[in-house]
Design a protein around this motif. Sequence first.
Motif, PDB file in Angstrom:
ATOM      1  N   GLU A 159       0.824  -1.218   0.000  1.00 12.12           N
ATOM      2  CA  GLU A 159       0.000   0.000   0.000  1.00 12.12           C
ATOM      3  C   GLU A 159       0.853   1.262   0.000  1.00 12.12           C
ATOM      4  N   LEU A 160       1.849   1.324   0.882  1.00 12.44           N
ATOM      5  CA  LEU A 160       2.757   2.470   0.968  1.00 12.44           C
ATOM      6  C   LEU A 160       4.182   1.966   1.132  1.00 12.44           C
ATOM      7  N   PHE A 161       5.128   2.773   0.689  1.00 18.88           N
ATOM      8  CA  PHE A 161       6.540   2.431   0.810  1.00 18.88           C
ATOM      9  C   PHE A 161       7.313   3.720   1.017  1.00 18.88           C
ATOM     10  N   TRP A 162       8.601   3.605   1.233  1.00 21.56           N
ATOM     11  CA  TRP A 162       9.498   4.726   1.446  1.00 21.56           C
ATOM     12  C   TRP A 162       9.091   5.899   0.558  1.00 21.56           C
ATOM     13  N   PRO A 163       9.002   7.085   1.054  1.00 23.08           N
ATOM     14  CA  PRO A 163       9.510   7.608   2.318  1.00 23.08           C
ATOM     15  C   PRO A 163       8.543   7.498   3.497  1.00 23.08           C
ATOM     16  N   TYR A 164       7.448   6.772   3.340  1.00 21.32           N
ATOM     17  CA  TYR A 164       6.551   6.554   4.473  1.00 21.32           C
ATOM     18  C   TYR A 164       7.239   5.641   5.487  1.00 21.32           C
TER      19      TYR A 164
ATOM     20  N   SER B   5       1.620   3.059  -3.780  1.00 19.56           N
ATOM     21  CA  SER B   5       0.785   4.230  -3.980  1.00 19.56           C
ATOM     22  C   SER B   5       1.585   5.499  -3.699  1.00 19.56           C
ATOM     23  N   HIS B   6       1.062   6.618  -4.152  1.00 20.21           N
ATOM     24  CA  HIS B   6       1.641   7.921  -3.809  1.00 20.21           C
ATOM     25  C   HIS B   6       1.263   8.311  -2.383  1.00 20.21           C
ATOM     26  N   GLY B   7       0.191   7.692  -1.863  1.00 17.51           N
ATOM     27  CA  GLY B   7      -0.326   8.105  -0.562  1.00 17.51           C
ATOM     28  C   GLY B   7      -0.845   9.525  -0.664  1.00 17.51           C
ATOM     29  N   ASP B   8      -0.489  10.352   0.301  1.00 15.75           N
ATOM     30  CA  ASP B   8      -0.941  11.747   0.288  1.00 15.75           C
ATOM     31  C   ASP B   8       0.196  12.711  -0.053  1.00 15.75           C
ATOM     32  N   ARG B   9       1.259  12.178  -0.650  1.00 15.55           N
ATOM     33  CA  ARG B   9       2.427  13.006  -0.988  1.00 15.55           C
ATOM     34  C   ARG B   9       2.585  13.126  -2.500  1.00 15.55           C
ATOM     35  N   ASP B  10       3.282  14.153  -2.902  1.00 18.57           N
ATOM     36  CA  ASP B  10       3.587  14.367  -4.315  1.00 18.57           C
ATOM     37  C   ASP B  10       4.907  13.667  -4.628  1.00 18.57           C
ATOM     38  N   LEU B  11       4.829  12.376  -4.875  1.00 20.39           N
ATOM     39  CA  LEU B  11       6.014  11.564  -5.141  1.00 20.39           C
ATOM     40  C   LEU B  11       6.059  11.214  -6.618  1.00 20.39           C
ATOM     41  N   PRO B  12       7.244  10.935  -7.143  1.00 19.30           N
ATOM     42  CA  PRO B  12       7.341  10.584  -8.567  1.00 19.30           C
ATOM     43  C   PRO B  12       6.644   9.256  -8.864  1.00 19.30           C
ATOM     44  N   ASP B  13       6.120   9.136 -10.075  1.00 16.68           N
ATOM     45  CA  ASP B  13       5.476   7.892 -10.494  1.00 16.68           C
ATOM     46  C   ASP B  13       6.478   6.752 -10.588  1.00 16.68           C
ATOM     47  N   VAL B  14       7.680   7.063 -11.017  1.00 14.91           N
ATOM     48  CA  VAL B  14       8.739   6.055 -11.145  1.00 14.91           C
ATOM     49  C   VAL B  14       9.933   6.530 -10.328  1.00 14.91           C
ATOM     50  N   ASP B  15      10.463   5.641  -9.524  1.00  9.00           N
ATOM     51  CA  ASP B  15      11.552   5.973  -8.612  1.00  9.00           C
ATOM     52  C   ASP B  15      12.370   4.709  -8.406  1.00  9.00           C
ATOM     53  N   SER B  16      13.349   4.765  -7.542  1.00 13.39           N
ATOM     54  CA  SER B  16      14.079   3.555  -7.182  1.00 13.39           C
ATOM     55  C   SER B  16      14.546   3.665  -5.733  1.00 13.39           C
ATOM     56  N   TYR B  17      14.779   2.515  -5.140  1.00 15.70           N
ATOM     57  CA  TYR B  17      15.268   2.440  -3.769  1.00 15.70           C
ATOM     58  C   TYR B  17      16.329   1.355  -3.730  1.00 15.70           C
ATOM     59  N   ASP B  18      17.567   1.746  -3.505  1.00 13.95           N
ATOM     60  CA  ASP B  18      18.681   0.795  -3.433  1.00 13.95           C
ATOM     61  C   ASP B  18      18.705  -0.140  -4.648  1.00 13.95           C
ATOM     62  N   GLY B  19      18.462   0.438  -5.831  1.00 16.63           N
ATOM     63  CA  GLY B  19      18.508  -0.337  -7.068  1.00 16.63           C
ATOM     64  C   GLY B  19      17.226  -1.076  -7.410  1.00 16.63           C
TER      65      GLY B  19
ATOM     66  N   GLN C  71       6.644  -0.755   5.978  1.00 18.17           N
ATOM     67  CA  GLN C  71       7.559   0.040   5.162  1.00 18.17           C
ATOM     68  C   GLN C  71       9.008  -0.167   5.593  1.00 18.17           C
ATOM     69  N   VAL C  72       9.251  -0.167   6.889  1.00 19.80           N
ATOM     70  CA  VAL C  72      10.621  -0.341   7.391  1.00 19.80           C
ATOM     71  C   VAL C  72      11.112  -1.764   7.112  1.00 19.80           C
ATOM     72  N   LEU C  73      10.273  -2.755   7.372  1.00 19.22           N
ATOM     73  CA  LEU C  73      10.657  -4.143   7.119  1.00 19.22           C
ATOM     74  C   LEU C  73      10.956  -4.371   5.637  1.00 19.22           C
ATOM     75  N   THR C  74      10.111  -3.825   4.772  1.00 22.31           N
ATOM     76  CA  THR C  74      10.319  -3.961   3.329  1.00 22.31           C
ATOM     77  C   THR C  74      11.595  -3.257   2.891  1.00 22.31           C
ATOM     78  N   ALA C  75      11.828  -2.048   3.396  1.00 16.48           N
ATOM     79  CA  ALA C  75      13.022  -1.283   3.021  1.00 16.48           C
ATOM     80  C   ALA C  75      14.301  -1.978   3.454  1.00 16.48           C
ATOM     81  N   LYS C  76      14.249  -2.767   4.509  1.00 21.39           N
ATOM     82  CA  LYS C  76      15.435  -3.499   4.964  1.00 21.39           C
ATOM     83  C   LYS C  76      15.586  -4.850   4.272  1.00 21.39           C
TER      84      LYS C  76
END
Length: 83
Positions: free
Chosen positions: A9-14, A41-55, A19-24
């Motif tokens: 449902e939500l991921f970093w930066p939430y 999801s974007h949740g309630d923030r203006d986040l990019p549609d495409v991004d990356s986290y640690d590759g 979220q923390v377990l998934t990010a680790k």
Amino acid sequence: MARILFWTELFWPYIGGVQVLTAKTLPLLRRRGYDFALITSHGDRDLPDVDSYDGIPIYRFRFLEALTKRDIDLLSHAKHQLA
């Protein structure tokens, strides 16, 4: 190499338990040879549609916004983008 589509449902930066377990966990599994794509999801923030986290590629869709606003057109658009 196993290819995995991880949908949350939500991921970093939430910040939260999932979220923390998934990010680790996902970067550790990626280093062991698993190939991930993360759907969220974007949740309630203006986040990019495409991004990356640690590759790991992150693809954000406006499902929560569509459900909150009860906007069938936005939900249909998000579904089409995902497909």
